[in-house]
Design a protein around this motif. Sequence first.
Motif, mmCIF file in Angstrom:
data_model
loop_
_atom_site.group_PDB
_atom_site.id
_atom_site.type_symbol
_atom_site.label_atom_id
_atom_site.label_comp_id
_atom_site.label_asym_id
_atom_site.label_seq_id
_atom_site.Cartn_x
_atom_site.Cartn_y
_atom_site.Cartn_z
ATOM 1 N N HIS A 6 -86.353 -77.398 39.639
ATOM 2 C CA HIS A 6 -87.208 -78.260 40.464
ATOM 3 C C HIS A 6 -86.758 -79.714 40.453
ATOM 4 O O HIS A 6 -87.013 -80.462 41.412
ATOM 5 C CB HIS A 6 -88.660 -78.164 39.995
ATOM 6 C CG HIS A 6 -88.947 -78.942 38.750
ATOM 7 N ND1 HIS A 6 -88.634 -78.462 37.489
ATOM 8 C CD2 HIS A 6 -89.497 -80.186 38.564
ATOM 9 C CE1 HIS A 6 -88.987 -79.365 36.575
ATOM 10 N NE2 HIS A 6 -89.504 -80.410 37.193
ATOM 11 N N SER A 7 -86.063 -80.156 39.386
ATOM 12 C CA SER A 7 -85.639 -81.550 39.300
ATOM 13 C C SER A 7 -84.353 -81.827 40.074
ATOM 14 O O SER A 7 -83.954 -82.984 40.240
ATOM 15 C CB SER A 7 -85.433 -81.946 37.831
ATOM 16 O OG SER A 7 -84.391 -81.186 37.245
ATOM 17 N N GLN A 8 -83.699 -80.790 40.551
ATOM 18 C CA GLN A 8 -82.447 -80.960 41.278
ATOM 19 C C GLN A 8 -82.690 -81.340 42.737
ATOM 20 O O GLN A 8 -83.694 -80.934 43.332
ATOM 21 C CB GLN A 8 -81.638 -79.662 41.222
ATOM 22 C CG GLN A 8 -81.035 -79.363 39.860
ATOM 23 C CD GLN A 8 -79.808 -80.203 39.598
ATOM 24 O OE1 GLN A 8 -78.704 -79.873 40.003
ATOM 25 N NE2 GLN A 8 -79.992 -81.318 38.876
ATOM 26 N N PRO A 9 -81.783 -82.124 43.330
ATOM 27 C CA PRO A 9 -81.910 -82.428 44.764
ATOM 28 C C PRO A 9 -81.972 -81.140 45.587
ATOM 29 O O PRO A 9 -81.353 -80.139 45.245
ATOM 30 C CB PRO A 9 -80.630 -83.225 45.055
ATOM 31 C CG PRO A 9 -80.251 -83.835 43.740
ATOM 32 C CD PRO A 9 -80.645 -82.823 42.708
ATOM 33 N N GLU A 10 -82.712 -81.185 46.666
ATOM 34 C CA GLU A 10 -82.955 -79.982 47.464
ATOM 35 C C GLU A 10 -81.660 -79.368 47.974
ATOM 36 O O GLU A 10 -81.529 -78.145 48.034
ATOM 37 C CB GLU A 10 -83.869 -80.320 48.646
ATOM 38 C CG GLU A 10 -84.305 -79.116 49.466
ATOM 39 C CD GLU A 10 -85.084 -78.088 48.631
ATOM 40 O OE1 GLU A 10 -85.072 -76.906 49.012
ATOM 41 O OE2 GLU A 10 -85.707 -78.477 47.618
ATOM 42 N N ARG A 11 -80.689 -80.189 48.327
ATOM 43 C CA ARG A 11 -79.432 -79.637 48.831
ATOM 44 C C ARG A 11 -78.713 -78.829 47.758
ATOM 45 O O ARG A 11 -78.115 -77.789 48.051
ATOM 46 C CB ARG A 11 -78.545 -80.777 49.335
ATOM 47 C CG ARG A 11 -77.255 -80.288 49.996
ATOM 48 C CD ARG A 11 -76.551 -81.425 50.712
ATOM 49 N NE ARG A 11 -75.305 -80.984 51.291
ATOM 50 C CZ ARG A 11 -75.197 -80.345 52.451
ATOM 51 N NH1 ARG A 11 -76.282 -80.065 53.149
ATOM 52 N NH2 ARG A 11 -74.016 -79.999 52.921
ATOM 53 N N LEU A 12 -78.786 -79.277 46.501
ATOM 54 C CA LEU A 12 -78.176 -78.531 45.417
ATOM 55 C C LEU A 12 -78.877 -77.194 45.207
ATOM 56 O O LEU A 12 -78.241 -76.175 44.932
ATOM 57 C CB LEU A 12 -78.223 -79.343 44.121
ATOM 58 C CG LEU A 12 -77.133 -80.396 43.926
ATOM 59 C CD1 LEU A 12 -77.431 -81.236 42.693
ATOM 60 C CD2 LEU A 12 -75.778 -79.729 43.794
#
Length: 332
Positions: free
Chosen positions: A58-64
């Motif tokens: 959840h903490s990762q950028p959406e594109r990742l």
Amino acid sequence: PDFSLTCPRLPAPLHLLAGLLGARGLNWREKLAAARWAQALLGSREAPDRQTVSQLTHSQPERLRTMLWHPLCVSALNTPPEKASARVFRDVIRAAFGGRTHHSDLVLPRRDLTALLPAPAAARVVELGGEVRLASRVTTLDASPDDVTLGTHDDTSAYSHVILAVAPQHLPALAMQVPALDPVGRTVARYEYQPIATAYVQYDPAFRLSRPLLALADGPAQFVFDRGQSHGQAGLLAFVASAAADLSTDWVDQAEAQLQRIVHPDPARWRRRIVEKQATYSCVPDMTRPPVHTPHPRIFLAGDYTAGPYPATLESATQSGVQSARTLLEQI
């Protein structure tokens, strides 16, 4: 392509970090976020037993999440990230990128899996004096303190020990016939399953992809394989949709549209699709997986569903088989 990741030949896990920093399709903020997150995941000693992969990332950028982590989850666990076990996903990432560099190599077979694995194994069994019976499905199982009797449609045979190497969806029907196996059967009977859909599409034999395998985004299929490059079947592509529980009837059209965003082949000459409805079990958090030994001292289990770090994969099944055989031999 929208996204490309290649890991250089550096000692693990530096090869993953270097690959993430050099990935195409990500900005520097996303690259640094991915590298830091992967490094923390590989070094973490905590076991996120109750977390899903979506919660883990959840903490990762959406594109990742949409281009890297979640496609990895679906391809490895065959379970949507909203349901998939974060602990097993972490174990897969660790196995691929936390050990030796070559552990993350992507290996594509050049022949069908029957010719690659089961056929040589069966030949070896016969060579060592064993017997292989084909088309002899076991329908009955009876166990006493001294032996185990298996029954097929044609006959029955008694053995000193038995390894039940069946798919988990077939285990409860056999386990319920032996009182000692009832707890194991009840546990496995609670499993849910995920389908895998494959569409074979024949294009002009002169057509080929830039690589034997390409990932696909924004659609039902996650990957497309060029079987002309791997199996000598010129112009034949295989579109694969994992965790394919909610496919629409026109999913093959949608998969071809995914391909059209990358390359533009001529119209297909023919198409065939196959859906394996119970391809793998759903690899969910807090899933109970039985050990290879059972409450009956003469019966053992082998399969990708037995206790272990990995999901329903060939690696998991192989490890289970070896462990089961060793456990049996220790009791003889």
